[in-house]
Scaffold this active site. Structure first.
Site, PDB file in Angstrom:
ATOM      1  CB  SER A 182      -3.843 -11.465  -5.338  1.00 24.18           C
ATOM      2  OG  SER A 182      -3.726 -12.498  -6.257  1.00 24.18           O
ATOM      3  CE  LYS A 200      -1.908 -11.597  -8.512  1.00 22.71           C
ATOM      4  NZ  LYS A 200      -3.214 -12.131  -8.967  1.00 22.71           N
ATOM      5  CE1 TYR A 246       1.273 -13.754  -9.470  1.00 20.93           C
ATOM      6  CE2 TYR A 246       1.262 -16.148  -9.379  1.00 20.93           C
ATOM      7  CZ  TYR A 246       0.583 -14.947  -9.343  1.00 20.93           C
ATOM      8  OH  TYR A 246      -0.782 -14.932  -9.193  1.00 20.93           O
ATOM      9  CE1 TYR A 260      -7.462 -11.299  -9.227  1.00 19.11           C
ATOM     10  CE2 TYR A 260      -8.516 -12.080  -7.231  1.00 19.11           C
ATOM     11  CZ  TYR A 260      -7.380 -11.783  -7.945  1.00 19.11           C
ATOM     12  OH  TYR A 260      -6.161 -11.980  -7.384  1.00 19.11           O
ATOM     13  CB  VAL A 293      -6.794 -16.889  -2.882  1.00 17.21           C
ATOM     14  CG1 VAL A 293      -7.491 -16.587  -4.188  1.00 17.21           C
ATOM     15  CG2 VAL A 293      -5.340 -17.210  -3.081  1.00 17.21           C
TER      16      VAL A 293
HETATM   17  N1  GLU Z   1      -0.849 -16.886  -5.801  1.00 13.95           N
HETATM   18  C1  GLU Z   1      -2.256 -16.930  -6.145  1.00 13.95           C
HETATM   19  C2  GLU Z   1      -2.432 -17.536  -7.522  1.00 13.95           C
HETATM   20  O1  GLU Z   1      -1.655 -17.271  -8.376  1.00 13.95           O
HETATM   21  C3  GLU Z   1      -2.803 -15.546  -6.069  1.00 13.95           C
HETATM   22  C4  GLU Z   1      -4.285 -15.464  -6.373  1.00 13.95           C
HETATM   23  C5  GLU Z   1      -5.015 -14.525  -5.460  1.00 13.95           C
HETATM   24  O2  GLU Z   1      -4.609 -14.257  -4.348  1.00 13.95           O
HETATM   25  O3  GLU Z   1      -6.093 -14.067  -5.867  1.00 13.95           O
HETATM   26  O4  GLU Z   1      -3.324 -18.280  -7.774  1.00 13.95           O
END
Ligand code: GLU
Length: 303
Positions: free
Chosen positions: A64, A67, A191, A239, A257
């Site tokens: 993430s 992003k 994505y 989050y 993650v």
């Molecule tokens: N590619 C992961 C997902 O979509 C990213 C989530 C993350 O890193 O928090 O679940």
């Protein structure tokens, strides 16, 4: 050795001595096999130096954290148009939650939860083939890092595609609310691939310098946009653990993650940490602790 080098190597030794690493993300099979007992840190300062310790040269899945880069690319392409499709408020829910999306008619709370990042990716995709959008995102990251040796790990992307049922559910839900322009397959393909970028902490700290806003550092976006991206990282970057991270670390940050975190000390430094074991919010356990200690010792805080 500079003072910062000494602090980083002591931090590395202290982290390893504790031996309570947290659990790696198990829902992406390719990540489930990573040894949690690893820790790396890199600090790229405004004066052009990069200080490192621990497993700083091990590549990991940034997930993430990409992003941030995707959002910068999306805003560069469509400006504030994006905000018609995604909000700017913390969600208070897990990164992959679908509940809010139903309650709020398919407009994700922010661009860092999965639903919001899927919309942001869709915006970057426009009506191009996925490989062109991906090339733009990867090029942005390489340019920011000043390093061409940054690549997507295809095995991780394939692994997430095969088990990405929740993300497919989110994408279909967005489509049902007319908030997806491309097919769920094409948007999610893009994505999953940008999430599967692999970087070392050094490469990530170098790439993060575009958010530091200091003379002499790469200038890829305006000062106003740098401040707004940092504000989003501060309020939404971890989050439903964002408040706790702000309380403990006091710096804007974005987690993934894969166990990485990029934190920004405005005007001073870009810091990347990595330790694959996660806390209950899905953010790196040791990475968060290391950043809290480093910020305290360096007297770094935006408050
Ligand atoms: N590619 C992961 C997902 O979509 C990213 C989530 C993350 O890193 O928090 O679940």
């Amino acid at each position: 050795m500079s003072g910062l080098d000494t602090i980083l190597s002591r931090l590395d030794a202290d982290i390893r001595a504790e031996n309570d690493w947290g659990d790696v993300a198990a829902y992406i099979p390719e990540l489930a096999g990573v040894d949690p007992a690893q820790f790396g840190i890199a600090v790229a300062t405004a004066n052009g130096q990069c200080h490192v310790a621990g497993d700083w040269d091990t590549g990991f899945s940034v997930q993430s954290i990409t992003k941030i880069f995707t959002l910068a690319v999306a805003l560069g392409r469509s400006g504030d148009q994006l905000w018609h499709r995604v909000g700017r408020e913390p969600s208070g829910l897990a990164f992959n939650s679908i509940v809010q999306l139903e309650q709020e008619q398919g407009r994700p709370r922010n661009p860092f939860i999965n639903a919001g990042a899927i919309v942001t990716t869709d915006e970057v995709l426009g009506n191009r083939p996925p490989r062109e959008a991906l090339a733009e995102i990867v090029q942005f990251v390489r340019h920011a890092a000043g390093d061409e040796n940054i690549h997507i790990n295809e095995r991780v992307a394939a692994s997430e595609t095969s088990f990405g049922h929740r993300n497919f559910a989110l994408a279909h839900f967005l489509a049902a609310h007319d908030n997806l322009r491309n097919t769920p397959e094409n948007t999610l393909g893009t994505y999953f691939h940008h999430c599967a970028l692999e970087m070392t902490t050094r490469q990530l700290a170098m790439a993060g310098r575009f958010l530091v806003d200091a003379p002499g550092l790469p200038r890829l976006i305006s000062t106003g946009r740098i401040r707004r991206l940092n504000a989003l990282m501060m309020t939404c970057g971890h989050y439903d653990g964002s408040g706790d991270f702000a309380y403990r670390v006091g710096l804007p940050g974005k987690s993934g993650v894969g166990g990485g975190i990029l934190a920004i000390v405005p005007g001073i430094a870009s810091v990347a940490v990595w330790s694959p074991g996660l806390n209950r919010y899905g953010n790196s356990k040791k990475g968060t602790e290391a950043l809290a200690t480093l910020a305290r010792q360096m007297n770094w805080s935006v408050f």
